[in-house]
Structures are given as C-alpha cells and as structure tokens.
Design an enzyme around this catalytic site. Structure first.
Site, PDB file in Angstrom:
ATOM      1  N   GLU A  87     -10.980  11.226  15.192  1.00 46.46           N
ATOM      2  CA  GLU A  87     -11.026  12.257  14.163  1.00 46.46           C
ATOM      3  C   GLU A  87     -12.289  12.143  13.308  1.00 46.46           C
ATOM      4  OE1 GLU A  87      -6.276  13.056  13.733  1.00 46.46           O
ATOM      5  OE2 GLU A  87      -7.217  11.965  12.103  1.00 46.46           O
ATOM      6  N   CYS A 100     -17.431  12.141   7.453  1.00 47.11           N
ATOM      7  CA  CYS A 100     -16.798  10.837   7.585  1.00 47.11           C
ATOM      8  C   CYS A 100     -16.557  10.628   9.084  1.00 47.11           C
ATOM      9  CB  CYS A 100     -15.483  10.905   6.799  1.00 47.11           C
ATOM     10  SG  CYS A 100     -14.524   9.411   6.861  1.00 47.11           S
ATOM     11  N   CYS A 107      -8.078   1.119  15.713  1.00 48.58           N
ATOM     12  CA  CYS A 107      -8.661  -0.051  15.049  1.00 48.58           C
ATOM     13  C   CYS A 107      -7.761  -1.249  15.305  1.00 48.58           C
ATOM     14  CB  CYS A 107      -8.775   0.205  13.547  1.00 48.58           C
ATOM     15  SG  CYS A 107      -9.583  -1.150  12.662  1.00 48.58           S
ATOM     16  N   CYS A 111      -4.640  -3.335   9.203  1.00 46.76           N
ATOM     17  CA  CYS A 111      -4.311  -3.256   7.774  1.00 46.76           C
ATOM     18  C   CYS A 111      -3.009  -2.465   7.624  1.00 46.76           C
ATOM     19  CB  CYS A 111      -5.446  -2.593   6.998  1.00 46.76           C
ATOM     20  SG  CYS A 111      -7.002  -3.467   7.212  1.00 46.76           S
ATOM     21  N   CYS A 114      -2.793   1.430   6.442  1.00 51.30           N
ATOM     22  CA  CYS A 114      -3.733   2.375   7.048  1.00 51.30           C
ATOM     23  C   CYS A 114      -3.155   2.934   8.353  1.00 51.30           C
ATOM     24  CB  CYS A 114      -5.053   1.649   7.317  1.00 51.30           C
ATOM     25  SG  CYS A 114      -6.199   2.576   8.349  1.00 51.30           S
ATOM     26  N   GLY A 155     -11.513   3.191  12.673  1.00 52.89           N
ATOM     27  CA  GLY A 155     -12.189   2.029  13.236  1.00 52.89           C
ATOM     28  C   GLY A 155     -12.953   1.186  12.240  1.00 52.89           C
ATOM     29  N   SER A 185     -18.585   1.407   5.590  1.00 52.10           N
ATOM     30  CA  SER A 185     -17.452   0.749   4.949  1.00 52.10           C
ATOM     31  C   SER A 185     -16.892  -0.282   5.915  1.00 52.10           C
ATOM     32  CB  SER A 185     -16.389   1.801   4.610  1.00 52.10           C
ATOM     33  OG  SER A 185     -15.239   1.184   4.098  1.00 52.10           O
ATOM     34  N   SER A 208     -14.078  -3.091   1.737  1.00 48.74           N
ATOM     35  CA  SER A 208     -12.693  -2.764   1.372  1.00 48.74           C
ATOM     36  C   SER A 208     -11.997  -4.033   0.907  1.00 48.74           C
ATOM     37  CB  SER A 208     -11.976  -2.166   2.580  1.00 48.74           C
ATOM     38  OG  SER A 208     -12.630  -0.979   2.965  1.00 48.74           O
ATOM     39  N   LEU A 209     -11.859  -4.171  -0.398  1.00 51.20           N
ATOM     40  CA  LEU A 209     -11.343  -5.427  -0.953  1.00 51.20           C
ATOM     41  C   LEU A 209      -9.821  -5.352  -1.144  1.00 51.20           C
ATOM     42  CD1 LEU A 209     -12.716  -8.096  -1.821  1.00 51.20           C
ATOM     43  CD2 LEU A 209     -12.643  -7.233  -4.171  1.00 51.20           C
ATOM     44  N   HIS A 210      -9.354  -4.440  -1.959  1.00 50.45           N
ATOM     45  CA  HIS A 210      -7.925  -4.157  -2.209  1.00 50.45           C
ATOM     46  C   HIS A 210      -7.149  -5.253  -2.926  1.00 50.45           C
ATOM     47  CE1 HIS A 210      -8.796  -0.802   0.320  1.00 50.45           C
ATOM     48  NE2 HIS A 210      -8.800  -1.493   1.436  1.00 50.45           N
ATOM     49  N   ASN A 284      -3.259   6.733  -0.177  1.00 44.91           N
ATOM     50  CA  ASN A 284      -2.751   7.935   0.476  1.00 44.91           C
ATOM     51  C   ASN A 284      -1.545   7.565   1.343  1.00 44.91           C
ATOM     52  OD1 ASN A 284      -4.696   9.893  -0.461  1.00 44.91           O
ATOM     53  ND2 ASN A 284      -6.186   8.756   0.751  1.00 44.91           N
ATOM     54  N   CYS A 327      -8.517   9.304   3.243  1.00 43.28           N
ATOM     55  CA  CYS A 327      -8.761   7.903   3.617  1.00 43.28           C
ATOM     56  C   CYS A 327      -7.497   7.264   4.175  1.00 43.28           C
ATOM     57  CB  CYS A 327      -9.150   7.075   2.398  1.00 43.28           C
ATOM     58  SG  CYS A 327     -10.697   7.530   1.678  1.00 43.28           S
TER      59      CYS A 327
HETATM   60  N1  SAH Z   1     -12.533   0.016   8.732  1.00 42.05           N
HETATM   61  C1  SAH Z   1     -13.349   0.306   7.612  1.00 42.05           C
HETATM   62  C2  SAH Z   1     -13.693   1.761   7.479  1.00 42.05           C
HETATM   63  C3  SAH Z   1     -12.598   2.762   7.744  1.00 42.05           C
HETATM   64  S1  SAH Z   1     -11.295   2.800   6.565  1.00 42.05           S
HETATM   65  C4  SAH Z   1     -12.722  -0.236   6.337  1.00 42.05           C
HETATM   66  O1  SAH Z   1     -11.577  -0.643   6.377  1.00 42.05           O
HETATM   67  O2  SAH Z   1     -13.423  -0.279   5.333  1.00 42.05           O
HETATM   68  C5  SAH Z   1     -12.068   3.658   5.212  1.00 42.05           C
HETATM   69  C6  SAH Z   1     -11.467   3.349   3.847  1.00 42.05           C
HETATM   70  O3  SAH Z   1     -10.146   3.895   3.723  1.00 42.05           O
HETATM   71  C7  SAH Z   1     -11.318   1.850   3.577  1.00 42.05           C
HETATM   72  O4  SAH Z   1     -11.757   1.532   2.287  1.00 42.05           O
HETATM   73  C8  SAH Z   1      -9.835   1.653   3.690  1.00 42.05           C
HETATM   74  O5  SAH Z   1      -9.418   0.514   3.006  1.00 42.05           O
HETATM   75  C9  SAH Z   1      -9.319   2.934   3.094  1.00 42.05           C
HETATM   76  N2  SAH Z   1      -7.917   3.198   3.389  1.00 42.05           N
HETATM   77  C10 SAH Z   1      -7.214   2.849   4.488  1.00 42.05           C
HETATM   78  N3  SAH Z   1      -5.933   3.290   4.396  1.00 42.05           N
HETATM   79  C11 SAH Z   1      -5.846   3.927   3.200  1.00 42.05           C
HETATM   80  C12 SAH Z   1      -4.792   4.634   2.545  1.00 42.05           C
HETATM   81  N4  SAH Z   1      -3.594   4.763   3.095  1.00 42.05           N
HETATM   82  N5  SAH Z   1      -5.054   5.174   1.336  1.00 42.05           N
HETATM   83  C13 SAH Z   1      -6.287   5.076   0.774  1.00 42.05           C
HETATM   84  N6  SAH Z   1      -7.313   4.450   1.358  1.00 42.05           N
HETATM   85  C14 SAH Z   1      -7.105   3.870   2.556  1.00 42.05           C
HETATM   86 FE1  SF4 Z   2      -9.116  -0.628  10.455  1.00 35.11          FE
HETATM   87 FE2  SF4 Z   2     -10.266  -0.002   8.123  1.00 35.11          FE
HETATM   88 FE3  SF4 Z   2      -7.803   0.902   8.730  1.00 35.11          FE
HETATM   89 FE4  SF4 Z   2      -8.176  -1.692   8.202  1.00 35.11          FE
HETATM   90  S1  SF4 Z   2      -8.466   0.028   6.772  1.00 35.11           S
HETATM   91  S2  SF4 Z   2      -6.976  -0.856   9.899  1.00 35.11           S
HETATM   92  S3  SF4 Z   2     -10.169  -2.038   9.086  1.00 35.11           S
HETATM   93  S4  SF4 Z   2      -9.708   1.412   9.760  1.00 35.11           S
END
Ligand code: SAH
Ligand code: SF4
Length: 347
Positions: A87, A100, A107, A111, A114, A155, A185, A208-210, A284, A327
C-alpha cells in the site's frame, strides 16, 4: 525483469544503442522530472517508446484506490511482480504533498500495535517497486508537485537496507529531493542507523521509540530485546554526530500504556541529551490490538509535559483513518468499511 525506474542511466544508454544521444536526455527528463510513463513521452518516436515499454515493463499493478479527507488523502493497493500486495498513501497539505511508501510487503518486526506487523512478512521490495510508488503518486498529485517522500508505509526500511539507500540516492540525484523532503522511519535497527549515518545522504531520520523504558518498549517493539534503549541511544548519537542533523522520535500515544507523566519524564530524559524532536501520533486503531489511543486531552497533556521539560514536540495530524490509510493501519487486506471518525488534534 525490472522497470525503467530500476535501471541506471548507463543501462538505459546501452538499451538505446545507436539512437542519437539527445534521446537519452529526453527519456530521462520525461521519466524523472515530468513524471511520465514511457508511452507518454511524446518527444520520443512511438516505436522507441513501445520498445522501451516492452523491455522494461512497470512492476506494479494497481488493484484498488480509495480516498478520504475530501480527496486530500488517497491510498492505493498495488500488486507486485511476485504477487504480494502493498500500500501507498499520498497526502495533500496546503504547503506540501507527501507520499508514504512501503519498503517491504508486510514486516517481520512484529510490533504489537501495528497492522503491518500483525500481518507478518512476505518479501522485500525492489528499487523499481519503491520508486514506482513515488512516481505513481507524483502523477496522481498533478497539477500539485509531489514534494516529500516518507518511508512510513509497510515494512522496515532498514531491514531492506540496500534498496532503501539506492532509492534515496536516486530520489536525491535524479529528482533533487533533499533532507527536508526525504524521511526514513525506522523501528530502531541500531547497526543500520550507524551505517546509514555514513552514507553521506541528505535525509531526515525518524526513530519509532514509543517507550523510554526497556520493559514497556520490549512489549510494544520486540526488536527492543535485540537493540535495547542504551544500544539505540548510541546509534542515535552516532547519527547526530556524523550527519550533524537532528533526528526525531515517534511516539504513538496508547491509552494507559505510554501516556503518563512518568512516561513523559522518561522520554524527556532520553531525548533531551540527543537534542531530538518528538513527534506524537495518537494511536490509530488496528484489528489485532485492543488498547485504544490516548484521548485528545491526554495527548495535549503529554505534549505540554514534554514542552515544559524543554523538548521540541509536535502532534501529528491524523489522516486517512476512515480508509485504513493512517500510520500503522496498512495491511493490504480489505476490511469491513466501518466508518471511523477521524479525530484531528491541533498540531
Ligand atoms: N517500520 C518503520 C516504518 C513504518 S511504520 C517504523 O516502524 O518506524 C511508520 C510509523 O507508524 C512508525 O512510527 C510506527 O511506529 C507508526 N505506527 C505503527 N502502528 C501505528 C498505529 N497503530 N498508530 C499510530 N502509529 C503507528
Ligand atoms: Fe514493522 Fe514499523 Fe509496523 Fe513495527 S511499526 S511492525 S517495524 S512497520
């Protein structure tokens, strides 16, 4: 088999063979600066266009397109040559147009919050497949000019390292995009961040720290067990020292998980010495993770707690939730189209 965006200028020159040398410039200009499909580069003779198209056919096929935010956000589902679906999302803002892109089909990082991570990994994308997403979006954005490319789709770009670096190099050299317009990212692949810092490429790095304590971060981001916060901190410091550029931390605010006063304090202590910018994303919704995003008042309180501690923090506007294009929602599967209200939090 690759497309015209997967080959170098030298390879195109050899394909053109005995054609006059200005043909190469016309082709290059049409492809890279005028966003054209080869069949539409009318400065070239029709037979040559057809020959090039047949020799280097496009690798992506559109299978679906959806729009939201009155057309300001659009998402495409593409099928790759190997049959995976990926996508791509394009977002129009008053001052910029951002695409984007996906770097992998699925991936492997897993996580928990996600949708891409929940769906698992089905393959790396090629240079041509990533660039075709950009050029497709550039064509669709016209007459607006596509200005920004962010690797925040499906990814982990640093797990597909060589492709990511080559795509960045081409977008910089052939389309003139620079650090303010190119963002990668990453979930925090520490050695790859260090390697990337030495590539001499102009780009912005987002990590992506979180969570800024290992226990919570490992629950959200399994890769944290391999590269825990201290290891990641060293990689971020290398990025800053070698490139001289500020990085940003992304933080998806999750209700009751990482949105407390203590979490803000931990984040401030981690980010301040690195002089990092913080980007807050209200979580999200995804099908496989039942915890909600933080409510708007908590998002604001968290933001204010960071600013009070001297951090530079912004709240990212939510785009495309109603079409599962926000995201973390990209999974390239069709879901029931339950209308979700798009909540905008003042950035
Ligand atoms: N794999 C990379 C890039 C793709 S994800 C990464 O993890 O950084 C892009 C961004 O979306 C990242 O910052 C990720 O943490 C965030 N993300 C993933 N799931 C999300 C969600 N459910 N709500 C908000 N942001 C999310
Ligand atoms: Fe992969 Fe980024 Fe989603 Fe984590 S947040 S599963 S690294 S796409």
């Amino acid at each position: 088999m690759t497309s015209l965006y997967g080959v170098t200028r030298a390879e195109l020159a050899s394909e053109l063979g005995s054609e006059p040398s200005f043909r190469l410039d016309q082709l290059w200009r049409g492809l890279w600066l005028e966003n054209k499909k080869v069949l539409d580069i009318t400065t070239l003779p029709a037979a040559l266009r057809q020959r090039l198209h047949d020799a280097f056919p496009p690798t992506l096929e559109v299978v679906n397109e959806v729009a939201s935010d009155q057309g300001a956000t659009r998402k495409w589902v593409f099928r790759t040559a190997t049959g995976s679906t990926i996508e791509t999302v394009v977002m129009h803002y008053p001052e910029r147009v951002t695409v984007c892109v996906s770097s992998q089909a699925g991936c492997a990082m897993g996580c928990t919050f996600c949708a891409t991570g929940q769906a698992g990994f089905s393959g790396h994308l090629s240079v041509a497949e990533v660039i075709e997403q950009v050029m497709f979006a550039a064509r669709a954005a016209e007459p607006a000019r596509l200005s920004n490319v962010v690797f925040m789709g499906m990814g982990e770009p640093l797990e597909n390292y060589r492709v990511t670096v080559e795509v960045l190099r081409r977008l910089h050299e052939f389309r003139g995009l620079s650090a303010r317009h190119l963002t990668v990212s990453t979930v925090g692949v520490a050695p790859a961040i260090e390697r990337l810092s030495r590539e001499g490429l102009p780009l912005t790095l987002a990590v992506s720290l979180h969570a800024a304590n290992d226990e919570t971060r490992s629950q959200l981001v399994p890769l944290n067990d391999r590269y825990p916060l201290e290891r990641l901190r060293r990689a971020c410091a290398t990025w800053r020292d070698v490139t001289g550029r500020r990085l940003s931390f992304e933080w998806a605010l999750i209700d009751g998980v990482n949105d407390s006063e203590t979490a803000a304090e931990e984040l401030a202590a981690y980010a301040r010495p690195l002089d990092a910018h913080v980007n807050l994303i209200p979580l999200n919704p995804t099908p496989g993770y039942l915890v909600r995003g933080s409510p708007p008042e908590r998002v604001r309180a968290f933001h204010d707690a960071l600013v009070m501690r001297g951090l530079n923090a912004t709240v990212r506007q939510t785009r495309g939730r109603s079409i599962a294009a926000a995201c973390g929602q990209l999974a390239a599967v069709s879901r029931p189209t339950k209308r979700t209200l798009s909540v905008r939090v003042g950035a």
